[in-house]
Design a protein around this motif. Structure first.
Motif, mmCIF file in Angstrom:
data_model
loop_
_atom_site.group_PDB
_atom_site.id
_atom_site.type_symbol
_atom_site.label_atom_id
_atom_site.label_comp_id
_atom_site.label_asym_id
_atom_site.label_seq_id
_atom_site.Cartn_x
_atom_site.Cartn_y
_atom_site.Cartn_z
ATOM 1 N N MET A 1 1.759 6.686 -6.955
ATOM 2 C CA MET A 1 0.745 7.618 -7.443
ATOM 3 C C MET A 1 1.183 9.061 -7.244
ATOM 4 O O MET A 1 0.876 9.939 -8.068
ATOM 5 N N ILE A 2 1.906 9.344 -6.154
ATOM 6 C CA ILE A 2 2.441 10.696 -5.959
ATOM 7 C C ILE A 2 3.432 11.027 -7.066
ATOM 8 O O ILE A 2 3.433 12.136 -7.623
ATOM 9 N N ALA A 3 4.282 10.052 -7.412
ATOM 10 C CA ALA A 3 5.248 10.280 -8.495
ATOM 11 C C ALA A 3 4.552 10.490 -9.826
ATOM 12 O O ALA A 3 4.955 11.343 -10.631
ATOM 13 N N LYS A 4 3.479 9.735 -10.087
ATOM 14 C CA LYS A 4 2.751 9.913 -11.339
ATOM 15 C C LYS A 4 2.062 11.279 -11.380
ATOM 16 O O LYS A 4 2.014 11.920 -12.431
ATOM 17 N N GLU B 1 0.104 -3.245 -14.851
ATOM 18 C CA GLU B 1 0.616 -2.725 -13.589
ATOM 19 C C GLU B 1 -0.414 -2.921 -12.479
ATOM 20 O O GLU B 1 -1.603 -2.619 -12.653
ATOM 21 N N TRP B 2 0.043 -3.437 -11.356
ATOM 22 C CA TRP B 2 -0.831 -3.667 -10.213
ATOM 23 C C TRP B 2 -0.939 -2.410 -9.373
ATOM 24 O O TRP B 2 -0.005 -1.628 -9.260
ATOM 25 N N GLY B 3 -2.101 -2.229 -8.781
ATOM 26 C CA GLY B 3 -2.325 -1.101 -7.891
ATOM 27 C C GLY B 3 -2.786 -1.577 -6.530
ATOM 28 O O GLY B 3 -2.514 -2.703 -6.111
ATOM 29 N N TRP B 4 -3.499 -0.705 -5.853
ATOM 30 C CA TRP B 4 -4.013 -1.035 -4.522
ATOM 31 C C TRP B 4 -5.418 -0.451 -4.393
ATOM 32 O O TRP B 4 -5.633 0.735 -4.649
ATOM 33 N N CYS B 5 -6.362 -1.294 -4.025
ATOM 34 C CA CYS B 5 -7.740 -0.861 -3.852
ATOM 35 C C CYS B 5 -7.905 -0.314 -2.440
ATOM 36 O O CYS B 5 -7.784 -1.062 -1.461
ATOM 37 N N ARG C 1 11.103 -4.163 -1.422
ATOM 38 C CA ARG C 1 11.747 -2.848 -1.385
ATOM 39 C C ARG C 1 12.740 -2.665 -2.520
ATOM 40 O O ARG C 1 12.969 -1.560 -2.992
ATOM 41 N N THR C 2 13.354 -3.776 -2.969
ATOM 42 C CA THR C 2 14.333 -3.681 -4.052
ATOM 43 C C THR C 2 13.682 -3.678 -5.427
ATOM 44 O O THR C 2 14.364 -3.610 -6.440
ATOM 45 N N GLY C 3 12.364 -3.779 -5.459
ATOM 46 C CA GLY C 3 11.681 -3.684 -6.745
ATOM 47 C C GLY C 3 11.306 -5.002 -7.345
ATOM 48 O O GLY C 3 10.839 -5.048 -8.490
ATOM 49 N N ALA C 4 11.481 -6.119 -6.644
ATOM 50 C CA ALA C 4 11.145 -7.412 -7.211
ATOM 51 C C ALA C 4 9.636 -7.601 -7.338
ATOM 52 O O ALA C 4 9.171 -8.439 -8.088
ATOM 53 N N LYS D 1 0.824 -1.202 0.000
ATOM 54 C CA LYS D 1 0.000 0.000 0.000
ATOM 55 C C LYS D 1 0.859 1.253 0.000
ATOM 56 O O LYS D 1 0.586 2.218 -0.724
ATOM 57 N N ARG D 2 1.952 1.258 0.789
ATOM 58 C CA ARG D 2 2.845 2.411 0.828
ATOM 59 C C ARG D 2 3.528 2.615 -0.524
ATOM 60 O O ARG D 2 3.662 3.751 -1.007
ATOM 61 N N ALA D 3 3.940 1.513 -1.159
ATOM 62 C CA ALA D 3 4.573 1.634 -2.475
ATOM 63 C C ALA D 3 3.594 2.176 -3.511
ATOM 64 O O ALA D 3 3.964 2.981 -4.374
#
Length: 553
Positions: free
Chosen positions: A240-243, A308-312, A547-550, A233-235
């Motif tokens: 979304m802030i970056a987008k 791309e996966w998101g978070w509901c 955290r490493t992007g996997a 959820k944090r990622a």
């Protein structure tokens, strides 16, 4: 609202005209998408809310979604004229829709009530649809079949009258049997697809199986523990802030390019007019900077990539690609198309084939019923009805009998009129609805995605580029995504199989789902060895990989 100045505050303010203010009620009632009702507004002004303080992790928290408010310019002008003698000349009327305390104050109260009303309307519409189906079936067997029989032989009518029969028995010919067989075929297919479309839920074990297979196909490590859920959820929030920042930077860059182009055009015009004499008192003309239009509001799913996966945030779970949250059933739906109160269910990935088959067979049945009842409907008040009554009396019957072909009895006119008008109206409605869904199926779109793709295509055309649907893999494969690899004539026959391919194409190709054995029918997930899926590695290792992007696509 008594404001000290324009453009201050923390709410989103939209300027409406009187007709748009009337439409505002319907916008909130229908809950048309995620604030897609703003397309009805010719003018609107957004006031950006204050950014929240940074979180403990060092990143900036996403800005809180402002509460929408509405204002009517004509009413504001009248208020300002009335308040000129007062000390508050900037008085204006601001409409704030009430928030519902039962929903935590986040949703509109009338929207929540409409969602509940639509949900409770489902069983009533199911009973109505069942009554229409069985009513038309009863009309066929008890009204249309006697009229479809061949003209009665006078000898048969005399024998029936001598025996004291009140009605003439129907003579079943090959044509009659063909009509009966065709009606039974349509009835079985309509009922089969309708029942499966109503009873097939887009959540539960079937949803979990498809989500896990989709996560494996897209290289997304599905979160299993509470820490991984929080990290996902944090990622998502940071992404979304970056987008959002990228959108603002792009808008700023376009504004700068527009300003440069305006200055270049102004300098070219001045160079072209250099030969003309200019007075010394003439002021120098400086080009005004081009004002770029405000960034339009866009739902979060339109900012995501194809796979791309998101978070509901509503259901608090990972959001697969092409999935949306249904406010009526309060669940996350794969390939959500719409909520249908006639089905008492949401049309999505698991029951879309049943829905399309139902529309197809209902359309065929309505066309057949309209053609079948058109001739008797035209003969309902003609001279042939009187001739039939006369022939029945001459044959010795007390009541009118089916003496002429395709001529109704006086007592059958109400049922015949109801059947003809119902078949014609439903057939026209299903033609429009089925045509739209046929286009959606062959173009790999849902009703929700159609609106988003239209906006993306229009934006691309304004920029001079072309936008292509990333989920479309050709009309033939788009059809297979819904019906599978079977022959089209066999694919529309009654069947309760699940979709054969995953809801999202990967790298422009369809991905076949994993086959399950009979022992795995009740399991949580179908895997090659038949075991349940367990988290791989320890919790710390999975968090490090995330955290490493996997975990990102």
């Amino acid at each position: 609202e008594r404001g000290k100045g324009e453009g201050t505050g923390t709410s989103t303010q939209r300027t409406l005209t009187v007709p748009q203010a009337i439409l505002l009620f319907y916008v909130h009632i229908l809950n048309f998408g995620e604030r897609r009702g703003t397309l009805l507004y010719c003018q609107y002004q957004e006031v950006v809310s204050q950014m929240a303080p940074p979180t403990q992790t060092g990143g900036a928290a996403p800005p809180a979604r402002p509460a929408p408010t509405y204002t009517i310019p004509i009413v504001n002008q009248l208020l300002r004229i009335f308040c000129r003698c007062c000390t508050t000349p900037n008085t204006k009327l601001v409409i704030r829709p009430p928030s519902c305390p039962l929903s935590g104050g986040g949703d509109n109260c009338c929207v929540m009530l409409v969602d509940i009303g639509v949900y409770l309307l489902g069983p009533i519409l199911i009973c109505l649809a069942s009554a229409i189906i069985f009513g038309l079936t009863h009309t066929f067997f008890y009204v249309m079949l006697p009229m479809l029989a061949s003209p009665v032989d006078p000898q048969i009518s005399k024998e029936a009258a001598n025996k004291g029969l009140e009605i003439i028995p129907v003579v079943y010919t090959k044509t009659i049997f063909m009509h009966i067989a065709f009606v039974f075929f349509l009835l079985v297919n309509v009922l089969h697809n309708y029942v499966l479309c109503v009873t097939t839920r887009n959540n539960g074990p079937a949803f979990d199986r498809v989500v896990r297979e989709l996560a494996e196909a897209t290289d997304y490590l599905y979160p299993e523990t509470e820490e991984e859920m929080v990290e996902s959820k944090r990622a998502y929030e940071q992404k979304m802030i970056a987008k959002g920042r990228a959108r603002r930077d792009m808008a700023r860059q376009r504004r700068q390019e527009a300003n440069v182009a305006a200055m270049t055009n102004a300098s070219n015009q001045q160079n072209g007019m250099g030969s003309k004499a200019s007075t010394p008192n003439q002021p120098a003309t400086n080009p005004k900077p081009a004002s770029a239009p405000p960034i339009p509001a866009m739902p979060a799913w339109m900012l995501m990539g194809a796979s791309e996966w998101g978070w509901c945030l509503k259901s608090n779970q990972p959001k697969p690609p092409r999935s949306h949250y249904d406010h009526v059933t309060k669940s996350l739906i794969l390939n959500m198309d719409h909520y249908c109160p006639w089905m008492f269910n949401t049309i999505g990935y698991l029951n879309y084939r049943y829905f399309c088959n139902f529309l197809f067979y209902v359309w065929v049945a309505m066309v057949y019923g309209s053609l079948l009842t058109a001739v008797p409907f035209s003969n309902m008040n003609g001279i042939r009805v009187r001739d039939q009554v006369k022939l029945s009396k001459e044959a010795g019957f007390k009541t009118a009998q089916h003496m002429l072909r395709m001529v109704p009895l006086p007592e059958d006119r109400t049922a015949l009129t109801f059947a003809f008008m119902l078949c014609l109206s439903i057939g026209i409605a299903i033609s429009v609805l089925g045509g739209f869904h046929m286009y959606f199926m062959f173009s790999a779109q849902t009703t929700i995605e159609f609106h988003g793709n239209f906006a993306k295509r229009r934006g691309a055309s304004k920029r001079g580029s072309k936008w292509n649907n990333p989920y479309s893999v050709g009309w033939r494969n788009n059809f297979r995504l819904v019906y599978g690899r079977q022959h089209p004539l066999l694919a529309i026959l009654p069947s309760s199989r699940e979709p054969q391919f995953l809801p999202v194409p990967i790298n422009g190709k369809l991905v076949r789902r994993q086959k399950r054995s009979k022992k795995e029918e009740g399991g949580a997930l179908a895997v090659p060895n038949g075991d349940d899926v367990q988290p791989t590695g320890s919790s710390d290792e999975r968090l490090n990989r995330r955290r490493t992007g996997a975990y990102a696509v």
